[in-house]
Design an enzyme around this catalytic site. Structure first.
Site, PDB file in Angstrom:
ATOM      1  N   CYS A 108       0.835  -1.193   0.000  1.00 15.48           N
ATOM      2  CA  CYS A 108       0.000   0.000   0.000  1.00 15.48           C
ATOM      3  C   CYS A 108       0.870   1.244   0.000  1.00 15.48           C
ATOM      4  O   CYS A 108       2.061   1.213   0.318  1.00 15.48           O
ATOM      5  CB  CYS A 108      -0.940   0.019   1.209  1.00 15.48           C
ATOM      6  SG  CYS A 108      -0.097   0.174   2.795  1.00 15.48           S
ATOM      7  N   THR A 109       0.260   2.339  -0.397  1.00 16.54           N
ATOM      8  CA  THR A 109       0.853   3.671  -0.281  1.00 16.54           C
ATOM      9  C   THR A 109      -0.132   4.534   0.488  1.00 16.54           C
ATOM     10  O   THR A 109      -1.301   4.623   0.099  1.00 16.54           O
ATOM     11  CB  THR A 109       1.116   4.295  -1.655  1.00 16.54           C
ATOM     12  OG1 THR A 109       2.011   3.473  -2.396  1.00 16.54           O
ATOM     13  CG2 THR A 109       1.725   5.695  -1.499  1.00 16.54           C
TER      14      THR A 109
END
Length: 301
Positions: A121-122
């Site tokens: 994820c970011t």
């Protein structure tokens, strides 16, 4: 629970977003009542997905993540050690899912392991010039079937939505101190100026706490899957691309729409990005998630 479930309210994104992102779509929403017995509380999923579809999707994720020989080895081992692997109430939740969704308990547990091995994820938390705090997140997961399995979940208990900490500081303290089963990054955005932080967790406590610091130029924080004080891996440029885009946007222009645009650039948004969530604690009615197309660059406008 390690299902790809987005904890959001049903929402409509900002005006104009649907025009520039016509191939994105909002996932369905279900209610989960935490007052129900653990083994039945996830049954609302069957209102939006057929059990055969869930079973096939789970098998697809397992088969593409865990080699068949290892799958055969792990099944009996997991069956023997399930009591140790499944502290309550999570054990009863997983047993209920296995029974109602048509999968074995061993495969349901293994699906959690598959998530841990392949999810990325970011996340970005940012503050504008007026003190408004925004929070956005992409989930990257190398299984295209999950684009059709993402849901919004509203958790209720005693008729109320979710359980709340007293305030931002209380939430940060709870997330920093409570023992957990594995290391994780918590990205927290509050409702007031300065209320943003990235918490890097070990199992027993915080390894690092990285708050917003707008007065010193730290008006945003970007967290991917690696400790922020270390260089990114040579083949992973999500952090650098997000930071470059945030700097180009500038604090005076950041808002929910602009943050969505940052989370839509390549490689922050990429071929395995499943969904993008945008939120702000001060305006929960704008808390939203959109499922991205296989090439989300085509929808970023």
């Amino acid at each position: 629970m390690m299902l790809v479930l987005v904890l959001v309210r049903a929402a409509v994104l900002l005006v104009g977003l649907a025009v520039s992102c016509s191939s994105d779509f909002a996932p369905p929403t279900i209610d989960v009542n935490l007052g129900d017995e653990p083994q039945v509380r996830w049954m609302p999923i069957l209102k939006v997905f057929e059990s055969d579809f869930l079973k096939k999707a789970a098998q697809e994720v397992i088969d593409s993540t865990i080699p068949k020989w290892l799958h055969k080895v792990l099944r009996p081992l997991i069956k023997v050690s399930e009591v140790l692997l499944l502290p309550e109430p999570y054990g009863e939740e997983l047993r209920g899912m296995a029974a109602h969704f048509g999968t074995s308990l061993s495969d349901t547990i293994m699906l959690n392991f598959a998530y841990e091995a392949s999810a990325f994820c970011t996340s970005i938390v940012a503050q504008d010039k007026h003190g408004n705090v925004y929070h956005g997140r992409n989930l990257d997961y190398p299984h295209s079937v999950l684009r059709n399995l993402t849901v919004n979940v509203i958790f209720r208990k005693a008729g109320k939505t979710l359980e709340k900490a007293e305030d931002f500081q209380d939430a940060v303290l709870r997330l920093s101190k409570i023992p957990i089963i594995t290391g994780v990054y918590y990205i927290v955005g509050g409702a007031r100026a300065g209320e943003g932080v990235v918490i890097t967790r070990d199992r027993g406590g915080p390894a690092d706490i990285w708050p917003l610091d707008p007065l010193s130029g730290g008006w945003y924080r970007v967290e991917t899957n690696f400790d922020h004080w270390l260089p990114s891996p040579a083949k992973d440029h999500r952090r650098e691309a997000a930071e470059k885009a945030m700097n180009a946007t500038g604090q005076e222009h950041i808002n929910m729409y602009a943050l969505y645009q940052v989370l839509s650039i390549f490689p922050v948004c990429n071929g395995i990005t499943v969904y993008t969530t945008i939120m702000s604690g001060a305006t929960p009615e704008k808390y939203t998630t959109l499922v991205r197309p296989p090439d989300c660059r085509a929808s970023s406008g």
